[in-house]
Design a protein around this motif. Structure first.
Motif, mmCIF file in Angstrom:
data_model
loop_
_atom_site.group_PDB
_atom_site.id
_atom_site.type_symbol
_atom_site.label_atom_id
_atom_site.label_comp_id
_atom_site.label_asym_id
_atom_site.label_seq_id
_atom_site.Cartn_x
_atom_site.Cartn_y
_atom_site.Cartn_z
ATOM 1 N N LEU A 35 -2.708 7.962 8.634
ATOM 2 C CA LEU A 35 -2.317 7.613 7.279
ATOM 3 C C LEU A 35 -3.565 7.220 6.508
ATOM 4 C CD1 LEU A 35 0.888 5.507 7.967
ATOM 5 C CD2 LEU A 35 0.782 7.662 6.706
ATOM 6 N N GLU A 36 -3.686 7.768 5.311
ATOM 7 C CA GLU A 36 -4.801 7.434 4.432
ATOM 8 C C GLU A 36 -4.244 6.672 3.232
ATOM 9 O OE1 GLU A 36 -8.213 9.677 1.770
ATOM 10 O OE2 GLU A 36 -6.650 10.869 2.728
ATOM 11 N N ILE A 90 7.131 6.821 9.633
ATOM 12 C CA ILE A 90 6.717 8.220 9.552
ATOM 13 C C ILE A 90 7.483 9.077 10.556
ATOM 14 C CG2 ILE A 90 4.758 9.816 9.870
ATOM 15 C CD1 ILE A 90 4.616 8.008 7.315
ATOM 16 N N GLY A 91 7.525 8.645 11.808
ATOM 17 C CA GLY A 91 8.147 9.437 12.872
ATOM 18 C C GLY A 91 9.647 9.586 12.739
ATOM 19 N N VAL A 114 7.978 14.180 5.494
ATOM 20 C CA VAL A 114 7.270 12.954 5.146
ATOM 21 C C VAL A 114 5.901 13.267 4.543
ATOM 22 C CG1 VAL A 114 6.282 10.813 6.060
ATOM 23 C CG2 VAL A 114 8.482 11.623 6.908
ATOM 24 N N LEU A 115 5.646 12.660 3.380
ATOM 25 C CA LEU A 115 4.358 12.792 2.698
ATOM 26 C C LEU A 115 3.456 11.595 2.964
ATOM 27 C CD1 LEU A 115 5.680 13.863 -0.823
ATOM 28 C CD2 LEU A 115 4.622 15.349 0.899
ATOM 29 N N GLY A 116 4.061 10.448 3.250
ATOM 30 C CA GLY A 116 3.338 9.191 3.429
ATOM 31 C C GLY A 116 4.338 8.052 3.435
ATOM 32 N N TRP A 135 0.815 -1.200 0.000
ATOM 33 C CA TRP A 135 0.000 0.000 0.000
ATOM 34 C C TRP A 135 0.851 1.252 0.000
ATOM 35 C CZ3 TRP A 135 0.740 -3.108 4.146
ATOM 36 C CH2 TRP A 135 1.073 -2.546 5.377
ATOM 37 N N ILE A 136 0.246 2.305 -0.512
ATOM 38 C CA ILE A 136 0.829 3.643 -0.528
ATOM 39 C C ILE A 136 -0.120 4.530 0.247
ATOM 40 C CG2 ILE A 136 1.381 5.655 -1.961
ATOM 41 C CD1 ILE A 136 1.997 3.657 -4.235
ATOM 42 N N THR A 137 0.451 5.319 1.142
ATOM 43 C CA THR A 137 -0.387 6.185 1.967
ATOM 44 C C THR A 137 0.018 7.646 1.833
ATOM 45 O OG1 THR A 137 1.070 6.105 3.896
ATOM 46 C CG2 THR A 137 -0.643 4.391 3.725
#
Length: 162
Positions: free
Chosen positions: A50-51, A78-79, A120-122, A39-41
């Motif tokens: 995260l979507e 992400i962090g 960070v974008l995702g 998946w890509i979020t």
């Protein structure tokens, strides 16, 4: 995994943009790396959520999927803005992450998607119901396509801003 696998992903995504690119990327990536899910979020910092832009699970796409990163392996990606790999026993390391249990997760590998300023974008992630030992080729493929996904996500964000 060999050059033909890499060529398969590249050919499947070379002329795609937007949602189609993300869908083709996760589907091909899961197949080539041999994982159950990919998946890509997109990261929503204000909600710490995260979507999923595209989520491939076994043989189908999962739509309208988002989740809080607290207590998940995604939180580390992400962090800390870094690649993160758990080769085995992921549910033991993240016992509060019910989604991992629901997916029958055993292993996980992910890389952040970053903007030009390194924010960070995702992320791009794969998850499997079998152990996923260290594999430099799989890691390199994930990083290559995270770069492509990052560029497309940056383009889409700028397009939305206009």
């Amino acid at each position: 995994m060999d050059m033909e696998d890499l060529r398969q992903i590249a050919n499947g995504t070379s002329d795609a943009t937007g949602e189609r690119l993300f869908d083709e990327l996760v589907r091909h990536l899961s197949s080539v790396i041999g994982t159950k899910c990919a998946w890509i979020t997109e990261w929503h910092r204000d909600k710490r959520e995260l979507e999923a832009i595209s989520f491939w699970n076994e043989d189908r796409f999962v739509r309208d999927y988002s989740y809080d990163v607290a207590g998940t392996p995604c939180e580390t990606v992400i962090g800390e803005n870094r690649q993160f790999h758990i080769p085995d026993r992921i549910t033991e390391l993240f016992p509060k992450d019910e989604i991992l249990k629901d997916l029958g997760a055993v292993s996980y590998m992910a890389v952040p998607l970053v903007d030009t300023d390194a924010s960070v974008l995702g992320h791009l992630a794969v998850l499997d119901d079998e152990p996923m030992p260290e594999n430099e080729v799989a890691s390199a493929i994930l990083n290559i396509f995270a770069g492509r996904a990052s560029a497309e996500l940056r383009r889409l964000r700028r397009e939305r801003a206009l």
